[in-house]
Design a protein around this motif. Structure first.
Motif, PDB file in Angstrom:
ATOM      1  N   LEU A  11       0.834  -1.193   0.000  1.00  0.00           N
ATOM      2  CA  LEU A  11       0.000   0.000   0.000  1.00  0.00           C
ATOM      3  C   LEU A  11       0.874   1.249   0.000  1.00  0.00           C
ATOM      4  CD1 LEU A  11      -2.736  -1.121   2.528  1.00  0.00           C
ATOM      5  CD2 LEU A  11      -3.002  -0.864   0.057  1.00  0.00           C
ATOM      6  N   PRO A  12       0.387   2.344  -0.579  1.00  0.00           N
ATOM      7  CA  PRO A  12       1.217   3.548  -0.686  1.00  0.00           C
ATOM      8  C   PRO A  12       1.746   4.009   0.672  1.00  0.00           C
ATOM      9  CG  PRO A  12      -0.760   3.772  -2.010  1.00  0.00           C
ATOM     10  CD  PRO A  12      -0.923   2.513  -1.221  1.00  0.00           C
ATOM     11  N   SER A  13       3.049   4.260   0.696  1.00  0.00           N
ATOM     12  CA  SER A  13       3.689   4.806   1.888  1.00  0.00           C
ATOM     13  C   SER A  13       4.859   5.654   1.434  1.00  0.00           C
ATOM     14  CB  SER A  13       4.172   3.690   2.826  1.00  0.00           C
ATOM     15  OG  SER A  13       5.125   2.869   2.179  1.00  0.00           O
ATOM     16  N   SER A  14       5.306   6.542   2.281  1.00  0.00           N
ATOM     17  CA  SER A  14       6.357   7.487   1.920  1.00  0.00           C
ATOM     18  C   SER A  14       7.648   6.772   1.530  1.00  0.00           C
ATOM     19  CB  SER A  14       6.630   8.432   3.090  1.00  0.00           C
ATOM     20  OG  SER A  14       7.652   9.337   2.777  1.00  0.00           O
ATOM     21  N   VAL A 159      -2.952  16.962  -6.444  1.00  0.00           N
ATOM     22  CA  VAL A 159      -1.524  17.246  -6.309  1.00  0.00           C
ATOM     23  C   VAL A 159      -1.356  18.759  -6.333  1.00  0.00           C
ATOM     24  CG1 VAL A 159       0.761  16.977  -7.340  1.00  0.00           C
ATOM     25  CG2 VAL A 159      -0.896  15.099  -7.475  1.00  0.00           C
ATOM     26  N   ALA A 160      -0.741  19.318  -5.297  1.00  0.00           N
ATOM     27  CA  ALA A 160      -0.562  20.769  -5.239  1.00  0.00           C
ATOM     28  C   ALA A 160       0.468  21.203  -6.274  1.00  0.00           C
ATOM     29  CB  ALA A 160      -0.105  21.188  -3.840  1.00  0.00           C
ATOM     30  N   PRO A 161       0.121  22.156  -7.170  1.00  0.00           N
ATOM     31  CA  PRO A 161       1.056  22.560  -8.223  1.00  0.00           C
ATOM     32  C   PRO A 161       2.160  23.479  -7.711  1.00  0.00           C
ATOM     33  CG  PRO A 161      -0.956  23.833  -8.385  1.00  0.00           C
ATOM     34  CD  PRO A 161      -1.177  22.825  -7.294  1.00  0.00           C
ATOM     35  N   SER A 162       3.319  23.377  -8.355  1.00  0.00           N
ATOM     36  CA  SER A 162       4.437  24.317  -8.132  1.00  0.00           C
ATOM     37  C   SER A 162       5.129  24.489  -9.478  1.00  0.00           C
ATOM     38  CB  SER A 162       5.408  23.793  -7.078  1.00  0.00           C
ATOM     39  OG  SER A 162       5.897  22.504  -7.429  1.00  0.00           O
ATOM     40  N   ARG A 163       4.396  25.062 -10.432  1.00  0.00           N
ATOM     41  CA  ARG A 163       4.799  25.063 -11.834  1.00  0.00           C
ATOM     42  C   ARG A 163       6.178  25.681 -12.054  1.00  0.00           C
ATOM     43  NH1 ARG A 163       1.265  21.403 -12.280  1.00  0.00           N
ATOM     44  NH2 ARG A 163      -0.879  21.959 -12.754  1.00  0.00           N
ATOM     45  N   ALA A 164       6.921  25.074 -12.984  1.00  0.00           N
ATOM     46  CA  ALA A 164       8.224  25.604 -13.380  1.00  0.00           C
ATOM     47  C   ALA A 164       8.027  26.845 -14.249  1.00  0.00           C
ATOM     48  CB  ALA A 164       9.014  24.542 -14.140  1.00  0.00           C
ATOM     49  N   THR A 216       9.921   6.457  -6.658  1.00  0.00           N
ATOM     50  CA  THR A 216       8.793   6.477  -5.743  1.00  0.00           C
ATOM     51  C   THR A 216       7.604   7.224  -6.344  1.00  0.00           C
ATOM     52  OG1 THR A 216       9.483   8.546  -4.699  1.00  0.00           O
ATOM     53  CG2 THR A 216      10.403   6.491  -3.812  1.00  0.00           C
ATOM     54  N   LEU A 217       6.445   6.975  -5.768  1.00  0.00           N
ATOM     55  CA  LEU A 217       5.252   7.704  -6.170  1.00  0.00           C
ATOM     56  C   LEU A 217       5.425   9.188  -5.891  1.00  0.00           C
ATOM     57  CD1 LEU A 217       2.295   7.790  -7.120  1.00  0.00           C
ATOM     58  CD2 LEU A 217       1.618   7.256  -4.758  1.00  0.00           C
ATOM     59  N   GLU A 218       6.072   9.516  -4.773  1.00  0.00           N
ATOM     60  CA  GLU A 218       6.279  10.924  -4.436  1.00  0.00           C
ATOM     61  C   GLU A 218       7.098  11.647  -5.496  1.00  0.00           C
ATOM     62  OE1 GLU A 218       5.467   8.850  -0.596  1.00  0.00           O
ATOM     63  OE2 GLU A 218       6.662   8.432  -2.355  1.00  0.00           O
ATOM     64  N   ALA A 219       8.144  10.991  -6.014  1.00  0.00           N
ATOM     65  CA  ALA A 219       8.972  11.616  -7.049  1.00  0.00           C
ATOM     66  C   ALA A 219       8.159  11.873  -8.313  1.00  0.00           C
ATOM     67  CB  ALA A 219      10.181  10.743  -7.348  1.00  0.00           C
ATOM     68  N   TRP A 220       7.302  10.939  -8.663  1.00  0.00           N
ATOM     69  CA  TRP A 220       6.445  11.090  -9.837  1.00  0.00           C
ATOM     70  C   TRP A 220       5.482  12.266  -9.662  1.00  0.00           C
ATOM     71  CZ3 TRP A 220       5.248  10.774 -14.641  1.00  0.00           C
ATOM     72  CH2 TRP A 220       3.940  10.621 -15.106  1.00  0.00           C
ATOM     73  N   LEU A 221       4.842  12.329  -8.516  1.00  0.00           N
ATOM     74  CA  LEU A 221       3.882  13.402  -8.276  1.00  0.00           C
ATOM     75  C   LEU A 221       4.581  14.755  -8.163  1.00  0.00           C
ATOM     76  CD1 LEU A 221       1.437  11.660  -5.780  1.00  0.00           C
ATOM     77  CD2 LEU A 221       1.250  11.866  -8.270  1.00  0.00           C
ATOM     78  N   ASP A 222       5.787  14.769  -7.614  1.00  0.00           N
ATOM     79  CA  ASP A 222       6.556  16.019  -7.554  1.00  0.00           C
ATOM     80  C   ASP A 222       6.856  16.532  -8.959  1.00  0.00           C
ATOM     81  OD1 ASP A 222       6.546  16.048  -4.810  1.00  0.00           O
ATOM     82  OD2 ASP A 222       8.580  15.276  -4.585  1.00  0.00           O
ATOM     83  N   LEU A 223       7.173  15.612  -9.874  1.00  0.00           N
ATOM     84  CA  LEU A 223       7.419  16.024 -11.259  1.00  0.00           C
ATOM     85  C   LEU A 223       6.157  16.612 -11.870  1.00  0.00           C
ATOM     86  CD1 LEU A 223       9.014  16.155 -13.917  1.00  0.00           C
ATOM     87  CD2 LEU A 223       8.370  13.760 -14.312  1.00  0.00           C
ATOM     88  N   ASP A 250      -3.338  10.696 -12.402  1.00  0.00           N
ATOM     89  CA  ASP A 250      -2.322  11.562 -11.790  1.00  0.00           C
ATOM     90  C   ASP A 250      -2.219  12.884 -12.536  1.00  0.00           C
ATOM     91  OD1 ASP A 250      -1.754   9.640  -9.888  1.00  0.00           O
ATOM     92  OD2 ASP A 250      -0.088   8.783 -11.023  1.00  0.00           O
ATOM     93  N   TYR A 251      -2.304  12.833 -13.870  1.00  0.00           N
ATOM     94  CA  TYR A 251      -2.292  14.076 -14.649  1.00  0.00           C
ATOM     95  C   TYR A 251      -3.474  14.966 -14.247  1.00  0.00           C
ATOM     96  CZ  TYR A 251       0.903  11.548 -17.839  1.00  0.00           C
ATOM     97  OH  TYR A 251       1.943  10.833 -18.390  1.00  0.00           O
ATOM     98  N   LEU A 252      -4.657  14.347 -14.124  1.00  0.00           N
ATOM     99  CA  LEU A 252      -5.834  15.118 -13.733  1.00  0.00           C
ATOM    100  C   LEU A 252      -5.678  15.669 -12.318  1.00  0.00           C
ATOM    101  CD1 LEU A 252      -8.806  12.948 -15.079  1.00  0.00           C
ATOM    102  CD2 LEU A 252      -7.674  14.873 -16.187  1.00  0.00           C
ATOM    103  N   GLY A 253      -5.173  14.844 -11.412  1.00  0.00           N
ATOM    104  CA  GLY A 253      -4.995  15.290 -10.038  1.00  0.00           C
ATOM    105  C   GLY A 253      -4.072  16.485  -9.927  1.00  0.00           C
ATOM    106  N   ALA A 254      -3.104  16.579 -10.844  1.00  0.00           N
ATOM    107  CA  ALA A 254      -2.188  17.718 -10.867  1.00  0.00           C
ATOM    108  C   ALA A 254      -2.742  18.894 -11.652  1.00  0.00           C
ATOM    109  CB  ALA A 254      -0.842  17.287 -11.454  1.00  0.00           C
ATOM    110  N   GLY A 255      -3.944  18.741 -12.202  1.00  0.00           N
ATOM    111  CA  GLY A 255      -4.561  19.830 -12.968  1.00  0.00           C
ATOM    112  C   GLY A 255      -3.971  20.033 -14.337  1.00  0.00           C
TER     113      GLY A 255
END
Length: 333
Positions: A11-14, A159-164, A216-223, A250-255
């Motif tokens: 299951l998803p974990s950090s 996913v909270a955005p932090s656009r480049a 990790t999933l976190e790295a993917w979502l951070d991207l 995931d794309y949708l979750g990141a907007g």
């Protein structure tokens, strides 16, 4: 009620990699727990410290916990669970079709049919997949005079955005044998030139693109949080026309707006909610994305867990479940 949730993968974990099946299971767990049910998750011993080692061991563990009903996100485990309690089998991925690209079609078809024969209810992740699965249900003896199976779409988690500052077109996920992204990546690299970057994660290296390994999933979502546009266009094949994917969610979750294919289960939603580009030539879509930014937040709202899990929660209403349990006790007395 007591619900046993059987799955494969951790299951998803950090800080850990995670499979699609485990992500699907985690969304179900959270929805069921949030609705007030007692949920126990059970995975293989390789995925969970107190997990099951064989079908027989799984059956014994399930019997000992005595659930009111079982949700199985790993369909191949369903036959071992059928004698224990009313059983819902989650056919969120068209495994019999995917297996055709892995040389395992006959074996997977037999496993899928055995799972459907074991189930009291089945779940599908989109309407096209439901029609595909209806034939399997008929072969397993289900009554097809009325709609069979329930639609429980994949969920998009925010996913909270932090656009480049610089336009960034992203594409990633597991390099499944039924997905060929190479032509899309090459053409977008050429179309962008020095106006932006193409960043891939987990995919084969293509000259001109920034390639990152999938971790990790976190790295993917951070991207995804730093991205501008998601690339979701592949060489066409039957799987592509039938299935939805976790990467799309995931794309949708990141907007992110999607440059996607015109004949997929998600395409009409992208058109309706102006969430990307599906009908344009690839190079024209790139130009449009640079000139007129879009986002997919309105479409993502349709895939919020509170929306996608509604059918699953409705299935286990007290009245329906009590009726099924009564039939079950008669069947297995």
């Amino acid at each position: 009620m007591r619900v046993l949730l059987v799955h494969h993968g951790r299951l998803p974990s950090s800080g850990s990699p995670v499979t699609g099946g485990a992500r699907r299971a985690a969304v179900h767990r959270d929805a069921l727990s949030g609705a007030g049910h007692e949920v126990r998750t059970l995975a293989r011993a390789q995925d969970q410290e107190d997990g099951f080692r064989s079908p027989g061991h799984l059956r014994r563990l399930a019997d000992a916990w005595a659930p009111d009903w079982i949700l199985c996100v790993a369909p191949e485990e369903a036959p071992a669970l059928a004698p224990v309690a009313p059983l819902v089998v989650d056919l969120y991925a068209p495994r019999a079709l995917e297996a055709a690209f892995e040389g395992l079609q006959a074996e997977e078809a037999a496993r899928t049919l055995a799972a459907v024969e074991s189930a009291d209810e089945v779940l599908f992740s989109n309407p096209r997949q439901r029609w595909y699965g209806t034939a399997l249900l008929g072969l397993a003896g289900w009554d097809l005079s009325q709609a069979a199976g329930r639609l429980v779409p994949l969920a998009a988690l925010p996913v909270a955005p932090s656009r480049a500052d610089r336009p960034r077109f992203v594409m990633g996920g597991n390099p499944w044998p039924w997905l060929d992204p190479s032509d899309t990546i090459r053409r977008v690299v050429h179309a962008l030139g020095d106006r932006g970057d193409v960043v891939t994660m987990g995919l084969p290296t293509v000259e001109g693109a920034i390639s990152r390994p999938f971790g990790t999933l976190e790295a993917w979502l951070d991207l995804l949080a730093t991205a501008t546009v998601a690339l979701d266009r592949y060489a066409p094949n039957p799987e592509r026309a039938l299935a939805m994917s976790f990467r799309q969610m995931d794309y949708l979750g990141a907007g992110l707006p999607l440059i996607s294919d015109p004949d997929t289960p998600l395409a009409d939603g992208i058109r309706t909610d102006n969430a990307g580009w599906v009908d344009e030539r690839l190079e024209d879509a790139v130009e449009a994305a640079l000139a007129t930014p879009r986002d997919s937040r309105r479409l993502a709202a349709r895939f919020a867990p509170s929306v996608t899990e509604a059918e699953l929660l409705a299935w286990r209403s007290e009245e329906h479940t009590s009726e099924l349990q009564s039939q079950f006790r008669i069947s297995y007395a």
